[in-house]
Design an enzyme around this catalytic site. Structure first.
Site, PDB file in Angstrom:
ATOM      1  N   VAL A 182       0.900  -1.149   0.000  1.00 17.93           N
ATOM      2  CA  VAL A 182       0.000   0.000   0.000  1.00 17.93           C
ATOM      3  C   VAL A 182       0.943   1.205   0.000  1.00 17.93           C
ATOM      4  O   VAL A 182       1.459   1.593   1.040  1.00 17.93           O
ATOM      5  CB  VAL A 182      -0.933   0.015   1.231  1.00 17.93           C
ATOM      6  CG1 VAL A 182      -1.759   1.298   1.266  1.00 17.93           C
ATOM      7  CG2 VAL A 182      -1.843  -1.212   1.240  1.00 17.93           C
ATOM      8  N   PRO A 183       1.217   1.760  -1.179  1.00 19.41           N
ATOM      9  CA  PRO A 183       2.313   2.714  -1.330  1.00 19.41           C
ATOM     10  C   PRO A 183       2.032   4.102  -0.755  1.00 19.41           C
ATOM     11  O   PRO A 183       1.818   5.081  -1.483  1.00 19.41           O
ATOM     12  CB  PRO A 183       2.517   2.753  -2.845  1.00 19.41           C
ATOM     13  CG  PRO A 183       1.152   2.481  -3.399  1.00 19.41           C
ATOM     14  CD  PRO A 183       0.529   1.502  -2.454  1.00 19.41           C
ATOM     15  N   CYS A 184       2.065   4.193   0.568  1.00 17.13           N
ATOM     16  CA  CYS A 184       1.791   5.468   1.234  1.00 17.13           C
ATOM     17  C   CYS A 184       2.805   6.541   0.843  1.00 17.13           C
ATOM     18  O   CYS A 184       2.510   7.730   0.963  1.00 17.13           O
ATOM     19  CB  CYS A 184       1.742   5.286   2.742  1.00 17.13           C
ATOM     20  SG  CYS A 184       3.225   4.566   3.459  1.00 17.13           S
ATOM     21  N   HIS A 185       3.961   6.131   0.336  1.00 17.90           N
ATOM     22  CA  HIS A 185       4.952   7.122  -0.103  1.00 17.90           C
ATOM     23  C   HIS A 185       4.464   7.900  -1.319  1.00 17.90           C
ATOM     24  O   HIS A 185       5.004   8.953  -1.631  1.00 17.90           O
ATOM     25  CB  HIS A 185       6.301   6.446  -0.395  1.00 17.90           C
ATOM     26  CG  HIS A 185       6.254   5.397  -1.449  1.00 17.90           C
ATOM     27  ND1 HIS A 185       5.788   4.117  -1.204  1.00 17.90           N
ATOM     28  CD2 HIS A 185       6.608   5.432  -2.755  1.00 17.90           C
ATOM     29  CE1 HIS A 185       5.867   3.407  -2.318  1.00 17.90           C
ATOM     30  NE2 HIS A 185       6.355   4.186  -3.275  1.00 17.90           N
ATOM     31  N   ARG A 186       3.416   7.416  -1.978  1.00 19.29           N
ATOM     32  CA  ARG A 186       2.855   8.103  -3.146  1.00 19.29           C
ATOM     33  C   ARG A 186       1.767   9.089  -2.753  1.00 19.29           C
ATOM     34  O   ARG A 186       1.107   9.667  -3.620  1.00 19.29           O
ATOM     35  CB  ARG A 186       2.293   7.076  -4.130  1.00 19.29           C
ATOM     36  CG  ARG A 186       3.358   6.157  -4.690  1.00 19.29           C
ATOM     37  CD  ARG A 186       2.776   5.119  -5.622  1.00 19.29           C
ATOM     38  NE  ARG A 186       3.793   4.141  -5.984  1.00 19.29           N
ATOM     39  CZ  ARG A 186       3.532   2.930  -6.415  1.00 19.29           C
ATOM     40  NH1 ARG A 186       2.270   2.525  -6.559  1.00 19.29           N
ATOM     41  NH2 ARG A 186       4.515   2.104  -6.708  1.00 19.29           N
TER      42      ARG A 186
END
Length: 192
Positions: A137-141
């Site tokens: 779940v790419p929270c860095h995006r």
């Protein structure tokens, strides 16, 4: 015993950790400064987990994480996450976040709007900060309204959003990382 397990694995940015249970992955830990600190963080988050060889679902996640951290594409669509115990709102935030393509970003406000809850920007930010499934779940995006990429969730170790976005080659129109602010791209030269 809860049936939870974990393993530590090598990536291009250091040794990461991943924990899972009967219903899927429960958490991913990016590297801390030293492996012992990564292990300590996993133990704090999942004190009942035991180190074991990962099953196929977890292997798929590990392979994808390793590929992404090498700057390659990956597909996490077959990776099962255990969302038990995660608030329904946060699950919806993670569902939208999981669909953000590599190299692109959204803001907290854009996610809130997609949820039909434009006033829930703070709640989206809190959900992202609590994301136990970093990378998958790419929270860095997901960036703040200014588009700045700074730190990452509590599972982010010492790796910043900006470094992850840089590895992915983020820079789609409308997205802005700290690199864009500090090192703006020169405007294109017009013929003439």
């Amino acid at each position: 015993m809860s049936g939870r397990a974990y393993t530590i694995f090598d990536t291009g940015i250091g040794r990461c950790g991943i924990a899972w249970g009967h219903d899927g992955i429960v958490g991913i830990q990016l590297p801390e400064t030293r492996e012992i600190e990564t292990r300590k963080r996993l133990f704090q988050l999942y004190p009942d987990a035991r180190e074991m060889r990962p099953p196929l679902n977890v292997e798929l996640a590990i392979e994808g994480i390793v590929a992404l951290l090498r700057g390659e594409g990956c597909d996490f669509s077959e990776v099962t996450l255990d969302m038990g115990g995660i608030h329904a709102f946060n699950q919806r935030v993670y569902q939208i976040t999981r669909a953000i393509p590599r190299g692109e970003t959204l803001t907290y406000g854009e996610i809130a709007a997609r949820l039909g809850a434009s006033g829930a920007v703070r709640s989206v930010a809190q959900a992202i900060a609590r994301n136990p499934f970093v990378i998958v779940v790419p929270c860095h995006r997901v960036l703040d309204a200014g588009g700045y990429a700074d730190n990452i969730s509590r599972h982010g170790g010492v790796i910043s959003r900006r470094r992850l976005l840089s590895i992915e080659g983020a820079g789609s129109p409308g997205s802005k990382t700290l690199f864009d602010v500090l090192l703006p791209v020169a405007p294109p030269r017009l013929p003439g």
